[in-house]
Write a protein that holds these residues in place. Structure first.
Motif, PDB file in Angstrom:
ATOM      1  N   LYS A  14       0.833  -1.185   0.000  1.00  0.00           N
ATOM      2  CA  LYS A  14       0.000   0.000   0.000  1.00  0.00           C
ATOM      3  C   LYS A  14       0.882   1.255   0.000  1.00  0.00           C
ATOM      4  O   LYS A  14       0.587   2.242  -0.681  1.00  0.00           O
ATOM      5  CB  LYS A  14      -0.919  -0.016   1.220  1.00  0.00           C
ATOM      6  CG  LYS A  14      -2.047   0.957   1.105  1.00  0.00           C
ATOM      7  CD  LYS A  14      -3.154   0.551   2.055  1.00  0.00           C
ATOM      8  CE  LYS A  14      -4.396   1.273   1.622  1.00  0.00           C
ATOM      9  NZ  LYS A  14      -5.600   0.632   1.881  1.00  0.00           N
ATOM     10  N   HIS A  15       1.988   1.200   0.773  1.00  0.00           N
ATOM     11  CA  HIS A  15       2.931   2.308   0.842  1.00  0.00           C
ATOM     12  C   HIS A  15       3.529   2.579  -0.548  1.00  0.00           C
ATOM     13  O   HIS A  15       3.651   3.726  -0.967  1.00  0.00           O
ATOM     14  CB  HIS A  15       4.028   1.996   1.867  1.00  0.00           C
ATOM     15  CG  HIS A  15       4.965   3.123   2.110  1.00  0.00           C
ATOM     16  ND1 HIS A  15       6.080   3.344   1.333  1.00  0.00           N
ATOM     17  CD2 HIS A  15       4.966   4.124   3.044  1.00  0.00           C
ATOM     18  CE1 HIS A  15       6.721   4.398   1.762  1.00  0.00           C
ATOM     19  NE2 HIS A  15       6.068   4.896   2.812  1.00  0.00           N
ATOM     20  N   LYS A  21       1.471   6.913  -6.673  1.00  0.00           N
ATOM     21  CA  LYS A  21       0.469   7.938  -6.964  1.00  0.00           C
ATOM     22  C   LYS A  21       1.035   9.336  -6.700  1.00  0.00           C
ATOM     23  O   LYS A  21       0.771  10.278  -7.439  1.00  0.00           O
ATOM     24  CB  LYS A  21      -0.785   7.718  -6.114  1.00  0.00           C
ATOM     25  CG  LYS A  21      -1.640   6.571  -6.596  1.00  0.00           C
ATOM     26  CD  LYS A  21      -2.906   6.442  -5.772  1.00  0.00           C
ATOM     27  CE  LYS A  21      -3.743   5.274  -6.241  1.00  0.00           C
ATOM     28  NZ  LYS A  21      -4.970   5.111  -5.452  1.00  0.00           N
ATOM     29  N   ARG A  22       1.840   9.442  -5.621  1.00  0.00           N
ATOM     30  CA  ARG A  22       2.454  10.726  -5.286  1.00  0.00           C
ATOM     31  C   ARG A  22       3.371  11.192  -6.421  1.00  0.00           C
ATOM     32  O   ARG A  22       3.334  12.350  -6.839  1.00  0.00           O
ATOM     33  CB  ARG A  22       3.237  10.590  -3.985  1.00  0.00           C
ATOM     34  CG  ARG A  22       3.883  11.874  -3.540  1.00  0.00           C
ATOM     35  CD  ARG A  22       4.621  11.652  -2.209  1.00  0.00           C
ATOM     36  NE  ARG A  22       5.215  12.873  -1.735  1.00  0.00           N
ATOM     37  CZ  ARG A  22       6.463  13.256  -1.993  1.00  0.00           C
ATOM     38  NH1 ARG A  22       7.253  12.500  -2.724  1.00  0.00           N
ATOM     39  NH2 ARG A  22       6.934  14.397  -1.520  1.00  0.00           N
ATOM     40  N   MET A  29       1.589  17.762 -11.813  1.00  0.00           N
ATOM     41  CA  MET A  29       1.705  19.143 -11.337  1.00  0.00           C
ATOM     42  C   MET A  29       2.848  19.864 -12.054  1.00  0.00           C
ATOM     43  O   MET A  29       2.723  21.029 -12.444  1.00  0.00           O
ATOM     44  CB  MET A  29       1.926  19.180  -9.819  1.00  0.00           C
ATOM     45  CG  MET A  29       0.665  18.916  -9.010  1.00  0.00           C
ATOM     46  SD  MET A  29       0.935  18.871  -7.231  1.00  0.00           S
ATOM     47  CE  MET A  29       1.724  20.425  -6.929  1.00  0.00           C
ATOM     48  N   GLU A  30       3.943  19.157 -12.235  1.00  0.00           N
ATOM     49  CA  GLU A  30       5.091  19.752 -12.900  1.00  0.00           C
ATOM     50  C   GLU A  30       4.770  20.074 -14.364  1.00  0.00           C
ATOM     51  O   GLU A  30       5.109  21.146 -14.858  1.00  0.00           O
ATOM     52  CB  GLU A  30       6.289  18.798 -12.824  1.00  0.00           C
ATOM     53  CG  GLU A  30       7.615  19.481 -13.018  1.00  0.00           C
ATOM     54  CD  GLU A  30       8.772  18.562 -12.713  1.00  0.00           C
ATOM     55  OE1 GLU A  30       9.656  18.477 -13.583  1.00  0.00           O
ATOM     56  OE2 GLU A  30       8.779  17.933 -11.639  1.00  0.00           O
ATOM     57  N   SER A  31       4.095  19.156 -15.046  1.00  0.00           N
ATOM     58  CA  SER A  31       3.749  19.414 -16.450  1.00  0.00           C
ATOM     59  C   SER A  31       2.751  20.567 -16.554  1.00  0.00           C
ATOM     60  O   SER A  31       2.849  21.410 -17.457  1.00  0.00           O
ATOM     61  CB  SER A  31       3.205  18.153 -17.119  1.00  0.00           C
ATOM     62  OG  SER A  31       1.923  17.844 -16.648  1.00  0.00           O
ATOM     63  N   GLN A  32       1.782  20.625 -15.629  1.00  0.00           N
ATOM     64  CA  GLN A  32       0.831  21.739 -15.635  1.00  0.00           C
ATOM     65  C   GLN A  32       1.542  23.067 -15.362  1.00  0.00           C
ATOM     66  O   GLN A  32       1.229  24.086 -15.969  1.00  0.00           O
ATOM     67  CB  GLN A  32      -0.272  21.510 -14.594  1.00  0.00           C
ATOM     68  CG  GLN A  32      -1.286  20.465 -15.012  1.00  0.00           C
ATOM     69  CD  GLN A  32      -2.340  20.229 -13.946  1.00  0.00           C
ATOM     70  OE1 GLN A  32      -2.243  20.699 -12.816  1.00  0.00           O
ATOM     71  NE2 GLN A  32      -3.361  19.464 -14.308  1.00  0.00           N
ATOM     72  N   TYR A  33       2.531  23.033 -14.476  1.00  0.00           N
ATOM     73  CA  TYR A  33       3.296  24.238 -14.179  1.00  0.00           C
ATOM     74  C   TYR A  33       4.070  24.694 -15.421  1.00  0.00           C
ATOM     75  O   TYR A  33       4.095  25.883 -15.736  1.00  0.00           O
ATOM     76  CB  TYR A  33       4.249  23.973 -13.008  1.00  0.00           C
ATOM     77  CG  TYR A  33       5.139  25.131 -12.677  1.00  0.00           C
ATOM     78  CD1 TYR A  33       4.632  26.279 -12.097  1.00  0.00           C
ATOM     79  CD2 TYR A  33       6.499  25.083 -12.946  1.00  0.00           C
ATOM     80  CE1 TYR A  33       5.440  27.354 -11.794  1.00  0.00           C
ATOM     81  CE2 TYR A  33       7.328  26.144 -12.650  1.00  0.00           C
ATOM     82  CZ  TYR A  33       6.789  27.277 -12.072  1.00  0.00           C
ATOM     83  OH  TYR A  33       7.608  28.339 -11.782  1.00  0.00           O
TER      84      TYR A  33
END
Length: 145
Positions: A14-15, A21-22, A29-33
């Motif tokens: 699970k970890h 996912k993280r 997030m990086e690509s959107q930035y």
């Protein structure tokens, strides 16, 4: 904290999923930035182009204003003709007002028509065959033969 190895394996799995996912979310997030930076740069380029265009238009308008202010004066004969024209228009406006309002015919009679118009009518009469109105035909001049 002694726990069951099976439970530890589940937690570890699970970890790993959570870490995966993280990483995925961080990449998104990086690509959107990066996309946002590109859009911002494009927007700033468009804004700069618009500012340059507006500055050029403003400069052109100012030049036109200056040209209109320093416009050369017309020749006195032209000014005189223009003044007489507008005086004639103002003088004849009351007679034409009904016509302009669509309530009547133009106030032009045969006497007021231009001399060129009369000459054209006379020329047409001379060229067309005489119409019998109880009068003898007009004699032709030698230059017409």
């Amino acid at each position: 904290m002694a726990s069951n190895p099976c439970e530890e394996a589940k937690l570890s799995k699970k970890h790993e999923e959570i870490l995966g996912k993280r990483v995925e979310l961080l990449q998104k997030m990086e690509s959107q930035y990066e996309q946002q930076k590109v859009r911002k740069k494009q927007q700033s380029l468009v804004s700069e182009a618009a500012q340059k265009r507006n500055a050029q238009l403003l400069q052109d308008l100012q030049e036109l204003e200056n040209r209109l202010r320093t416009k050369t004066l017309l020749h006195p004969d032209v000014i005189n003709l223009e003044t007489r024209y507008w005086a004639s228009v103002e003088e004849n406006l009351p007679a034409w007002e009904r016509y302009f309002l669509g309530k009547g015919h133009p106030p032009v009679d045969e006497v007021r028509k231009s001399p060129g118009h009369r000459k054209q009518k006379e020329k047409n009469r001379a060229l067309s065959p005489p119409q019998d109105k109880g009068r003898p035909p007009l004699p032709r001049t030698k230059s017409a033969m």
